[in-house]
Design a protein around this motif. Sequence first.
Motif, PDB file in Angstrom:
ATOM      1  N   MET B 162       0.807  -1.304   0.026  1.00  0.00           N
ATOM      2  CA  MET B 162      -0.018  -0.044  -0.037  1.00  0.00           C
ATOM      3  C   MET B 162       1.063   1.309  -0.067  1.00  0.00           C
ATOM      4  SD  MET B 162      -2.840  -1.356   2.602  1.00  0.00           S
ATOM      5  CE  MET B 162      -4.067  -0.276   2.587  1.00  0.00           C
ATOM      6  N   LYS B 163       0.209   2.422  -0.482  1.00  0.00           N
ATOM      7  CA  LYS B 163       0.961   3.482  -0.799  1.00  0.00           C
ATOM      8  C   LYS B 163       1.557   4.078   0.460  1.00  0.00           C
ATOM      9  CE  LYS B 163       1.340   7.574  -3.447  1.00  0.00           C
ATOM     10  NZ  LYS B 163       0.857   8.909  -2.704  1.00  0.00           N
ATOM     11  N   MET B 166       4.550   2.251   1.962  1.00  0.00           N
ATOM     12  CA  MET B 166       5.797   2.496   1.298  1.00  0.00           C
ATOM     13  C   MET B 166       6.319   3.688   1.683  1.00  0.00           C
ATOM     14  SD  MET B 166       5.655   0.294  -2.341  1.00  0.00           S
ATOM     15  CE  MET B 166       4.075   0.781  -3.019  1.00  0.00           C
ATOM     16  N   SER B 167       5.584   4.969   1.799  1.00  0.00           N
ATOM     17  CA  SER B 167       6.124   6.192   1.868  1.00  0.00           C
ATOM     18  C   SER B 167       6.638   6.159   3.445  1.00  0.00           C
ATOM     19  CB  SER B 167       4.858   7.361   2.105  1.00  0.00           C
ATOM     20  OG  SER B 167       3.988   6.732   2.564  1.00  0.00           O
ATOM     21  N   ILE B 183       6.660  13.397  -0.535  1.00  0.00           N
ATOM     22  CA  ILE B 183       5.892  12.563   0.584  1.00  0.00           C
ATOM     23  C   ILE B 183       5.851  13.690   1.781  1.00  0.00           C
ATOM     24  CG2 ILE B 183       6.510  10.956   2.311  1.00  0.00           C
ATOM     25  CD1 ILE B 183       7.707   9.072   0.249  1.00  0.00           C
TER      26      ILE B 183
END
Lengths: 258, 284
Positions: B162-163, B166-167, B183
């Motif tokens: 999921m985004k 990852m951030s 980010i």
Amino acid sequence: MSFCHAAFYGIGAYSTAILLKNFDLSFISVLFFSLIITAICGFIASIFILRLKDDGQMLVSVAFALIVYNLMLNLVSLTNGTLGIKGIPAIEIFGVNFFEKWKFFLLCLFLLLFTIWFFRKIIKSPYGTVIKGIRDNCEVVENLAHPTSIYKHLVFVLGVTFAGLAGSIFATYITYLEPSLFLLISSIFVLIMAIFGGLGNIWGSVLGAIIIFIIPEILRFVGLPDSIMAETQQIIYGFLLFLLIYFRPQGVMGEYRM
Amino acid sequence: MIQVLLNGIIVGGLYALISVGFALIFSSVRFYHLAYGSLAFFGAYITYVFRYSVGLNFFLSMILSSIIFGFVGILFWKMFYSPLQKKKTSSVSMIVASFGLLIVLQNVMSLIFGNGGKSISIHDNLSQGYEFFNLFITYNQLVILAVTIIVGILFEFMMNKMKFGMSIKAVGQNNDLAMTVGINYESVMNYVFFIATFLSVIGASLISLEIGIRPIYGFHIILKIIVACVIGGMGKVKGAIAGAMMLGIIENFGIYFFGSIWQDTIAFALLTLFLVFRPKGVFE
């Protein structure tokens, strides 16, 4: 920065108590032996603690404090475990008994003044200059060919020996020892005192100690019920610690910024 | 022997649930959030309140209090740590400040709930254990194992697929670079503190199934977690899981050979040895 001062305070107290109870020695010689024991333990701890920096150093000192606490708790044959050691005799030096409160107070005052005098003497001496130099910039002092590592060990051992001295006196004062007296929380007291007054300043530490012990008296004066007394006290200490770091990391009169 | 190993794995799984969050926080802000352990057990107390005062099912109460404490975790970041970090406070000072918060939380808990222990159980009546291949496992332990595995898989999925997961990883690896690719640091921090505290409350609630809840446990658990994270390498999430597992297993073998009184001594001796001789953890 070390969290394990209370451990040495405890080692001093326990060794005094065990020596006084089990051997027929005069107080002076007991004090001498227990200070040596504390210094040896301090040296062993310093081998590990001084190899690390910042966070790691702090963690190892916490680990050491907890190991000492666990030893006090579990070496039952030596320390009597959770039951503790009872009936520690009062101090007697050259026939003078320090059981009475006012005599004891005078003794403590004398020792306090002696400690302050002693540390001032050290700080003012050439050694003190080197020690301050190590604190402010270790690399420079090392380049000036001073054996910084030996100095650090010496300072550590000296510091914990005085904690051991306090411990021995304390043991004869309360006449009863149990491991929980020397739990981490008392190290935190020491830390709050030192941070409050300011690190690297003797008078700062004294001021910190006075303030820390005035807080419970104020709370009693306000009239808090005893049942929530201890908790409220500790909540105040906790917030105090946080606020100090936030507003004045160098303490009230300190020279050294964490 | 295999029984000891199994118990070790269960204890290690519990440590892992809490250590993961701690490592996640450490990897993104680089300081020790000591109040984390007390926060986790505060959550366990709230689980207790939902379970017995409101009368909900154990799992529902656990999830509810975890969500509530996820937000409390964000609050801690916003109110306490973020202002300190903006003042460029050193990491040692951060530890001291965080320790202050731990003391406050612990005493607030004992003011509200008392110093005595409280115990939680899943069902009102005692349930019996099971036996597989000569291995004995209680119902509670089975639940603990199942929940740990489910949460672990969900967590892995979230971090890798999921985004926002990852951030979080990106911020952990290189904060400045992550910000240059757009980010948002503050929102990532919110996720980090929410997820970490969420996991820790689940872990603490499961622990309280086995040993009950006391205000002091928050302090005990944070020490164990630090040991686990140091063994696995500080700030590495996978390392924290492995370290927690190893700690759980070593502790249980220690109990088996030397008796339970030396459990803590073993853990702290391990901490000292690792910090001095192998500060990067077992996996470099």
